[in-house]
Design a protein around this motif. Structure first.
Motif, PDB file in Angstrom:
ATOM      1  N   ASP A   1      42.682  49.832  40.843  1.00  0.00           N
ATOM      2  CA  ASP A   1      43.525  48.977  39.991  1.00  0.00           C
ATOM      3  C   ASP A   1      43.930  47.674  40.662  1.00  0.00           C
ATOM      4  O   ASP A   1      44.484  46.789  40.033  1.00  0.00           O
ATOM      5  CB  ASP A   1      44.819  49.737  39.613  1.00  0.00           C
ATOM      6  N   GLU A   2      43.682  47.578  41.967  1.00  0.00           N
ATOM      7  CA  GLU A   2      44.131  46.381  42.695  1.00  0.00           C
ATOM      8  C   GLU A   2      43.024  45.350  42.807  1.00  0.00           C
ATOM      9  O   GLU A   2      41.851  45.702  42.899  1.00  0.00           O
ATOM     10  CB  GLU A   2      44.528  46.766  44.123  1.00  0.00           C
ATOM     11  N   VAL A   3      43.399  44.082  42.857  1.00  0.00           N
ATOM     12  CA  VAL A   3      42.394  43.050  43.151  1.00  0.00           C
ATOM     13  C   VAL A   3      42.728  42.476  44.522  1.00  0.00           C
ATOM     14  O   VAL A   3      43.830  41.976  44.756  1.00  0.00           O
ATOM     15  CB  VAL A   3      42.369  41.943  42.069  1.00  0.00           C
ATOM     16  N   LEU A   4      41.779  42.603  45.447  1.00  0.00           N
ATOM     17  CA  LEU A   4      41.989  42.103  46.810  1.00  0.00           C
ATOM     18  C   LEU A   4      41.294  40.761  46.952  1.00  0.00           C
ATOM     19  O   LEU A   4      40.309  40.482  46.262  1.00  0.00           O
ATOM     20  CB  LEU A   4      41.395  43.068  47.846  1.00  0.00           C
ATOM     21  N   THR A   5      41.793  39.952  47.879  1.00  0.00           N
ATOM     22  CA  THR A   5      41.133  38.674  48.154  1.00  0.00           C
ATOM     23  C   THR A   5      40.756  38.645  49.630  1.00  0.00           C
ATOM     24  O   THR A   5      41.553  39.032  50.488  1.00  0.00           O
ATOM     25  CB  THR A   5      42.087  37.490  47.837  1.00  0.00           C
ATOM     26  N   GLY A   6      39.536  38.182  49.886  1.00  0.00           N
ATOM     27  CA  GLY A   6      39.070  38.129  51.267  1.00  0.00           C
ATOM     28  C   GLY A   6      38.395  36.800  51.562  1.00  0.00           C
ATOM     29  O   GLY A   6      37.692  36.255  50.719  1.00  0.00           O
ATOM     30  N   ALA A   7      38.625  36.298  52.782  1.00  0.00           N
ATOM     31  CA  ALA A   7      37.961  35.049  53.177  1.00  0.00           C
ATOM     32  C   ALA A   7      36.466  35.283  53.341  1.00  0.00           C
ATOM     33  O   ALA A   7      35.656  34.377  53.143  1.00  0.00           O
ATOM     34  CB  ALA A   7      38.566  34.545  54.480  1.00  0.00           C
ATOM     35  N   ARG A   8      36.122  36.529  53.721  1.00  0.00           N
ATOM     36  CA  ARG A   8      34.698  36.882  53.883  1.00  0.00           C
ATOM     37  C   ARG A   8      34.465  38.266  53.308  1.00  0.00           C
ATOM     38  O   ARG A   8      35.389  39.088  53.242  1.00  0.00           O
ATOM     39  CB  ARG A   8      34.287  36.887  55.357  1.00  0.00           C
ATOM     40  N   LEU A   9      33.188  38.499  53.015  1.00  0.00           N
ATOM     41  CA  LEU A   9      32.821  39.779  52.411  1.00  0.00           C
ATOM     42  C   LEU A   9      31.659  40.363  53.206  1.00  0.00           C
ATOM     43  O   LEU A   9      30.705  39.643  53.516  1.00  0.00           O
ATOM     44  CB  LEU A   9      32.351  39.449  50.996  1.00  0.00           C
ATOM     45  N   LEU A  10      31.762  41.643  53.545  1.00  0.00           N
ATOM     46  CA  LEU A  10      30.626  42.302  54.213  1.00  0.00           C
ATOM     47  C   LEU A  10      30.234  43.497  53.353  1.00  0.00           C
ATOM     48  O   LEU A  10      31.053  44.403  53.133  1.00  0.00           O
ATOM     49  CB  LEU A  10      31.027  42.751  55.628  1.00  0.00           C
ATOM     50  N   ILE A  11      29.007  43.478  52.848  1.00  0.00           N
ATOM     51  CA  ILE A  11      28.585  44.540  51.936  1.00  0.00           C
ATOM     52  C   ILE A  11      27.786  45.590  52.693  1.00  0.00           C
ATOM     53  O   ILE A  11      26.753  45.297  53.308  1.00  0.00           O
ATOM     54  CB  ILE A  11      27.785  43.954  50.759  1.00  0.00           C
ATOM     55  N   CYS A  12      28.308  46.817  52.672  1.00  0.00           N
ATOM     56  CA  CYS A  12      27.686  47.943  53.389  1.00  0.00           C
ATOM     57  C   CYS A  12      27.644  49.124  52.424  1.00  0.00           C
ATOM     58  O   CYS A  12      28.118  50.219  52.746  1.00  0.00           O
ATOM     59  CB  CYS A  12      28.521  48.313  54.614  1.00  0.00           C
TER      60      CYS A  12
END
Ligand code: NAI
Length: 454
Positions: free
Chosen positions: A128-139
């Motif tokens: 339910d939460e929306v997070l914000t990130g300066a970078r994204l690492l997809i694993c």
């Protein structure tokens, strides 16, 4: 808050990346939808090794007379083996959680979905939460390939067709187990269930098992398996399955194999569907995320590591790819190299390889010399493997006199192969390796012995 890094997926790539980034002082959010540890810890590498270890112990017990030890009433209780496996998994998953805490990683147990890029950074929904990130690492790892073979969908729904996930939780031993695919998963499960008492048939499309493994090693493994009573149908294409049987075509004829349980182990594919990668325009190639040698995707600030890039699909590759990506995120130059990644099949006997197979060296036009020694040249191997044998095969590039491939079959190989990988990675010449001192008596000395053959 804006996280310095959002990691999607808590398998080997994701949890290691989160740990390293957290340790370096970044604020990190890790999103995992099932269980920390991913496929490796929960339904892959670790649980299968727990099962295979029990099989090894049981085999030791039933062959103990050869070693002057009498064991009566040895029995493999599969339900108890599976129970212990669950305990091992729980301990290790708990360990990953503790590492996350120790490195101040915020873990979200939820399904991640990328919403797009805003002025603040990348927006990712975690439940339910929306997070914000300066970078994204997809694993986000990989999932089993399940092509639409007639009958497979119905079988998966009914439960008699399984993938690695279900078979590792099965508490009974099927009388007839048919394994589709003679790759790593298929062979490890064939090895275990053969020891546990199933009649195992492996149906493989190619004319050999163990995929890209050096042909001589794969042929020796096949022979060992056949001696144990595993039935192989090679060059056989599965055309259908139903409750009780698998049908395959070979040489223009259709044959049937009895099967109470059917394992589909015909490869894995990158898990990118439904992640929302299209909202960022991340480039894919046949469903896998395209990355450069640092783990960077075509979108600035978006990185990927592990099976999701479709490159090597091994947990240990994932660890290193994750480290490389995090180092680059931290501004430290680091690149991924794939030439010295060991691969192991943890069957009995074990197979472990690193570098080029003879077939690969020939195909690449490398001018090489190959030397081989029986494992029986190792005193420790003879002492511990009554009547057993194995092979050590080393390939050396003629021009530079450097090792380019090491291929082993025989127990303890899995614990030796990292040393062979180090020889390739550090580009030692044959004359340098000759100066290394190996502990005596160990099976690893077989490498030293074979090197002296050059
Ligand atoms: P795999 O790619 O190793 O083997 C799949 C096999 O299925 C191939 O030999 C292929 O020729 C065969 N096949 C494909 N379609 C078929 C069909 N219709 N009929 C008959 N045969 C067919 O895939 P596997 O075993 O599912 O493993 C998946 C991944 O998991 C691999 O990438 C592997 O690296 C990783 N893994 C690694 C382990 C290890 O390092 N010890 C253990 C288990 C898995």
């Amino acid at each position: 808050m804006i996280y310095d890094l959002i990691v999607i997926g808590g398998g080997p790539a994701g949890y290691l990346a989160a740990e390293r980034a957290g340790h370096a002082g970044l604020s990190v959010a890790l999103i995992e939808k099932r269980s920390l540890g991913g496929v490796c810890l929960n339904e892959g590498c670790i649980p299968s090794k727990a099962l295979l270890n029990s099989a090894k112990l049981y085999e030791h017990a039933i062959h103990s007379e050869k070693y002057g030890v009498t064991v009566t009433g040895a029995k493999l209780d599969h339900a108890k083996v599976v129970e212990r496996k669950a305990k091992v998994v729980k301990t290790l998953v708990g360990g990953v959680g503790m590492k996350m805490k120790a490195n101040k990683v915020t873990v979200f147990m939820a399904e991640a979905s990328i919403q797009g890029k805003t002025a603040e950074g990348f927006a990712v929904k975690a439940g339910d939460e929306v997070l914000t990130g300066a970078r994204l690492l997809i694993c986000s790892g990989s999932v089993p390939s399940l092509p639409p073979i007639p009958g497979s969908k119905e079988g998966l729904e009914a439960g008699y067709v399984m993938t690695n996930r279900e078979i590792l939780d099965m508490t009974t031993v099927p009388e007839n187990l048919c394994i589709i695919g003679g790759g790593v998963i298929g062979l490890e499960m064939a090895s275990y269930f053969n020891t546990a008492g199933s009649h195992v048939t492996v149906v493989e499309m190619l004319d050999h098992i163990a995929g890209p493994t050096d042909a001589e090693i794969s042929a020796l493994l096949l022979k060992e398996y056949q001696k144990k009573g595993i039935d192989f149908r090679l060059g056989a294409k599965v055309v259908g399955m139903e409750k009780g049987a698998v049908s395959y075509e070979k040489d223009g004829k259709t044959e049937k194999v009895p099967a109470d349980v059917i394992l589909m182990s015909i490869g894995r594919r990158a898990n990118t569907a439904g992640l929302g990668l299209e909202t960022l325009g991340v480039e894919l190639n046949r469903g896998a995320i395209v990355t450069d040698e640092r783990g960077q995707t075509n979108v600035a600030g978006v990185w990927a590591a592990g099976d999701v890039n479709g490159k090597s699909m091994l947990a240990h590759t994932a660890y290193r790819e994750a480290e490389v990506a995090v180092n680059n995120i931290l501004g430290k130059r680091d690149v991924m190299r794939y030439n010295a990644i060991p691969s192991v099949i943890y069957t009995n006997p074990e197979v472990a390889c690193v570098g080029m197979s003879e077939e690969a060296a020939k195909a690449a036009g490398v001018d090489y010399v190959c030397k081989k020694l029986s494992m029986r040249y190792s005193g420790r191997f003879v002492a511990e493997n009554e009547g057993g044998d194995g092979l050590c095969k080393i390939l050396v590039d003629k021009k530079y006199n450097k090792v380019i491939g090491v291929h082993l079959i025989g127990n303890s190989s899995s614990e030796i192969i990292w040393g062979a990988a180090a020889l390739i990675e550090t580009e030692l010449r044959v004359e340098d390796i000759r100066e290394l001192v190996f502990p005596h008596p160990t099976v690893s000395e077989i490498i030293r012995e074979t090197i002296f053959e050059f």
